[in-house]
Design a protein around this motif. Sequence first.
Motif, mmCIF file in Angstrom:
data_model
loop_
_atom_site.group_PDB
_atom_site.id
_atom_site.type_symbol
_atom_site.label_atom_id
_atom_site.label_comp_id
_atom_site.label_asym_id
_atom_site.label_seq_id
_atom_site.Cartn_x
_atom_site.Cartn_y
_atom_site.Cartn_z
ATOM 1 N N THR A 3 0.770 -1.285 -0.288
ATOM 2 C CA THR A 3 -0.119 0.117 -0.312
ATOM 3 C C THR A 3 1.093 0.886 0.109
ATOM 4 O OG1 THR A 3 -2.632 -0.557 1.342
ATOM 5 C CG2 THR A 3 -1.571 1.255 1.398
ATOM 6 N N VAL A 4 0.242 2.491 -1.165
ATOM 7 C CA VAL A 4 1.678 2.815 -0.806
ATOM 8 C C VAL A 4 0.540 4.947 -1.455
ATOM 9 C CG1 VAL A 4 3.210 2.745 -2.120
ATOM 10 C CG2 VAL A 4 1.729 3.223 -3.923
ATOM 11 N N CYS A 5 1.003 6.079 -0.903
ATOM 12 C CA CYS A 5 0.139 7.199 -1.123
ATOM 13 C C CYS A 5 0.832 7.452 -2.784
ATOM 14 C CB CYS A 5 0.415 7.782 -0.301
ATOM 15 S SG CYS A 5 -0.542 9.418 -0.447
ATOM 16 N N LEU A 6 0.360 7.766 -2.818
ATOM 17 C CA LEU A 6 0.540 8.395 -4.588
ATOM 18 C C LEU A 6 -0.294 9.994 -5.061
ATOM 19 C CD1 LEU A 6 -1.656 6.327 -7.201
ATOM 20 C CD2 LEU A 6 0.680 5.869 -5.878
ATOM 21 N N HIS A 7 1.304 10.552 -5.436
ATOM 22 C CA HIS A 7 1.382 12.153 -5.501
ATOM 23 C C HIS A 7 1.692 12.751 -6.816
ATOM 24 C CE1 HIS A 7 1.773 12.249 -1.301
ATOM 25 N NE2 HIS A 7 2.848 11.052 -1.828
ATOM 26 N N THR A 8 1.620 10.990 -8.284
ATOM 27 C CA THR A 8 1.347 11.899 -9.697
ATOM 28 C C THR A 8 0.255 11.275 -9.799
ATOM 29 O OG1 THR A 8 4.248 10.759 -9.348
ATOM 30 C CG2 THR A 8 2.630 11.826 -11.419
ATOM 31 N N LYS A 9 -0.239 12.835 -10.316
ATOM 32 C CA LYS A 9 -1.108 12.593 -11.516
ATOM 33 C C LYS A 9 -1.307 11.939 -12.609
ATOM 34 C CE LYS A 9 -3.699 17.350 -10.670
ATOM 35 N NZ LYS A 9 -3.311 18.448 -10.429
ATOM 36 N N ASP A 10 -0.622 12.087 -13.769
ATOM 37 C CA ASP A 10 -0.254 10.684 -14.811
ATOM 38 C C ASP A 10 -0.744 9.637 -14.106
ATOM 39 O OD1 ASP A 10 0.444 13.392 -15.813
ATOM 40 O OD2 ASP A 10 2.126 12.750 -16.679
ATOM 41 N N GLU A 11 -0.010 9.576 -13.352
ATOM 42 C CA GLU A 11 0.057 7.552 -12.912
ATOM 43 C C GLU A 11 -1.216 7.234 -12.752
ATOM 44 O OE1 GLU A 11 2.282 4.692 -9.924
ATOM 45 O OE2 GLU A 11 2.548 6.582 -9.271
ATOM 46 N N ILE A 12 -1.838 8.093 -11.870
ATOM 47 C CA ILE A 12 -3.622 7.850 -11.169
ATOM 48 C C ILE A 12 -4.499 8.369 -12.646
ATOM 49 C CG2 ILE A 12 -5.252 9.076 -10.029
ATOM 50 C CD1 ILE A 12 -3.041 9.999 -8.349
ATOM 51 N N GLU A 13 -4.045 9.492 -13.348
ATOM 52 C CA GLU A 13 -4.678 9.137 -14.644
ATOM 53 C C GLU A 13 -5.069 8.431 -15.211
ATOM 54 O OE1 GLU A 13 -5.606 12.056 -18.125
ATOM 55 O OE2 GLU A 13 -4.193 11.899 -16.938
ATOM 56 N N ALA A 14 -3.977 7.458 -15.141
ATOM 57 C CA ALA A 14 -3.711 6.707 -16.410
ATOM 58 C C ALA A 14 -4.622 5.326 -15.748
ATOM 59 C CB ALA A 14 -2.180 5.713 -16.727
ATOM 60 N N GLN A 47 5.101 -2.446 -8.683
ATOM 61 C CA GLN A 47 4.987 -1.106 -9.138
ATOM 62 C C GLN A 47 4.390 -0.680 -10.400
ATOM 63 O OE1 GLN A 47 7.406 1.249 -8.001
ATOM 64 N NE2 GLN A 47 8.133 -0.147 -7.144
ATOM 65 N N GLN A 48 3.012 -1.520 -9.908
ATOM 66 C CA GLN A 48 1.513 -1.521 -11.219
ATOM 67 C C GLN A 48 0.562 -1.600 -10.074
ATOM 68 O OE1 GLN A 48 1.349 -4.568 -14.456
ATOM 69 N NE2 GLN A 48 1.764 -3.090 -15.863
ATOM 70 N N ILE A 49 -0.147 -0.452 -10.350
ATOM 71 C CA ILE A 49 -1.200 -0.162 -9.057
ATOM 72 C C ILE A 49 -2.267 -1.158 -10.052
ATOM 73 C CG2 ILE A 49 -3.425 1.311 -9.046
ATOM 74 C CD1 ILE A 49 -2.103 3.566 -10.078
ATOM 75 N N LYS A 50 -2.864 -1.674 -8.579
ATOM 76 C CA LYS A 50 -3.583 -3.265 -9.066
ATOM 77 C C LYS A 50 -4.943 -2.672 -7.990
ATOM 78 C CE LYS A 50 -0.747 -6.127 -10.007
ATOM 79 N NZ LYS A 50 -1.597 -7.030 -11.815
ATOM 80 N N GLN A 51 -5.308 -0.999 -7.496
ATOM 81 C CA GLN A 51 -6.353 -0.882 -6.996
ATOM 82 C C GLN A 51 -5.918 0.565 -6.252
ATOM 83 O OE1 GLN A 51 -9.532 -1.089 -7.804
ATOM 84 N NE2 GLN A 51 -9.365 -2.949 -7.751
ATOM 85 N N LEU A 52 -7.139 1.219 -6.068
ATOM 86 C CA LEU A 52 -7.047 2.388 -5.864
ATOM 87 C C LEU A 52 -8.307 2.860 -5.083
ATOM 88 C CD1 LEU A 52 -4.861 5.245 -6.413
ATOM 89 C CD2 LEU A 52 -6.955 5.562 -8.372
ATOM 90 N N VAL A 53 -7.649 3.713 -4.032
ATOM 91 C CA VAL A 53 -8.907 4.969 -3.494
ATOM 92 C C VAL A 53 -8.451 6.133 -3.682
ATOM 93 C CG1 VAL A 53 -9.340 5.435 -0.995
ATOM 94 C CG2 VAL A 53 -9.534 2.301 -1.311
ATOM 95 N N LEU A 54 -9.869 6.872 -3.315
ATOM 96 C CA LEU A 54 -9.531 8.674 -3.117
ATOM 97 C C LEU A 54 -10.142 8.509 -1.858
ATOM 98 C CD1 LEU A 54 -9.179 11.450 -3.774
ATOM 99 C CD2 LEU A 54 -11.319 11.003 -5.562
ATOM 100 N N PHE A 55 -9.401 10.190 -0.997
ATOM 101 C CA PHE A 55 -9.629 10.501 -0.021
ATOM 102 C C PHE A 55 -9.562 11.718 -0.196
ATOM 103 C CE2 PHE A 55 -9.133 11.643 4.751
ATOM 104 C CZ PHE A 55 -10.548 11.374 4.701
ATOM 105 N N TYR A 56 -11.487 12.338 -0.693
ATOM 106 C CA TYR A 56 -11.702 13.339 -0.844
ATOM 107 C C TYR A 56 -12.061 14.804 0.636
ATOM 108 C CZ TYR A 56 -13.108 17.470 -3.240
ATOM 109 O OH TYR A 56 -13.508 18.773 -4.320
ATOM 110 N N THR A 57 -11.257 15.461 0.828
ATOM 111 C CA THR A 57 -10.921 16.401 1.936
ATOM 112 C C THR A 57 -11.894 17.739 1.588
ATOM 113 O OG1 THR A 57 -9.060 17.180 2.369
ATOM 114 C CG2 THR A 57 -10.305 15.091 3.531
ATOM 115 N N GLY A 58 -12.772 18.217 0.394
ATOM 116 C CA GLY A 58 -13.726 19.387 -0.034
ATOM 117 C C GLY A 58 -15.092 19.422 0.316
ATOM 118 N N THR A 59 -15.306 18.236 1.104
ATOM 119 C CA THR A 59 -16.920 18.535 1.668
ATOM 120 C C THR A 59 -16.777 19.032 2.489
ATOM 121 O OG1 THR A 59 -17.161 16.172 1.721
ATOM 122 C CG2 THR A 59 -17.701 18.104 -0.684
ATOM 123 N N SER A 60 -17.834 18.977 3.717
ATOM 124 C CA SER A 60 -18.170 19.017 5.002
ATOM 125 C C SER A 60 -17.638 18.040 5.484
ATOM 126 C CB SER A 60 -19.566 19.922 5.402
ATOM 127 O OG SER A 60 -20.690 18.648 4.843
#
Length: 261
Positions: A3-14, A47-60
């Motif tokens: 499990t890793v925390c991602l910071h690269t948009k291109d990798e996430i988008e792909a 080094q390949q993403i097998k699954q992805l989760v987004l945690f979004y804090t822009g809402t109340s």
Amino acid sequence: MKTVCLHTKDEIEAFLRRHPFLHLYALGDLDDFFWHHTTWYALKEHQQIKQLVLFYTGTSVPVLLGITEESTKLMHELLYSIIHLLPKRLYAHLSGNLAGVLASDYQIQSHGLHHKMALTDSSRLDGIDTSGVVQLSASNVSELEKLYYESYPGNWFEPRMLETGYYYGIRQGAALLSVAGVHVYSQQYGVAALGNITTHPLFRGKGLGRIVCAKLCQTLLQTVDYIGLNVKADNKSAIACYTKLGFERIATYEEYSLELK
């Protein structure tokens, strides 16, 4: 698996582009307008993403998106690995029975099954008279909040979304009767997710929601390639409206409120 925390948009988008309609919200959140509110966790193998989760804090209330088009086994593993990183209170969109992963730590309240719908036949928007629809802006915040209070108290309206320019309404005189806007919009990533759509209870059944959504979609299609929305599975009237506009169901998931035990 790691499990890793991602910071690269291109990798996430792909990874997300494998199924853009399913991951519409996440793709939109790569935009700079939303990006600083996001944290991305991935399960990786070689080094390949097998699954992805987004945690979004822009809402109340922060939102966890754990949507997968595959078996939930890998998502189960990823969610289990990040439980200790989650806040005391959050909202979640989860596929299948994934809420069970969090049940030992959180009190869970289901908000029911929801459908993801995608605009796949935009030709159905043609011929809809939207001449009575007006664009809304930050100057309309008070009347929007009043309409939501009266007709959609459980909304997820964030006033800053008016900055996108994609909120539209129908009036009778000075009164705002119906509105449709976006939860997510990104010209850069070519996606938009409709949201905060409602009509005042006294004016429902007149097709106002269909008209205002048509105008919104017609305008969005000038800058994006993918338009979608989430709708509660038992909201038959809304689903019928969206189907007439050219949307079709592409997935089902469940929404939850979670509170740490």
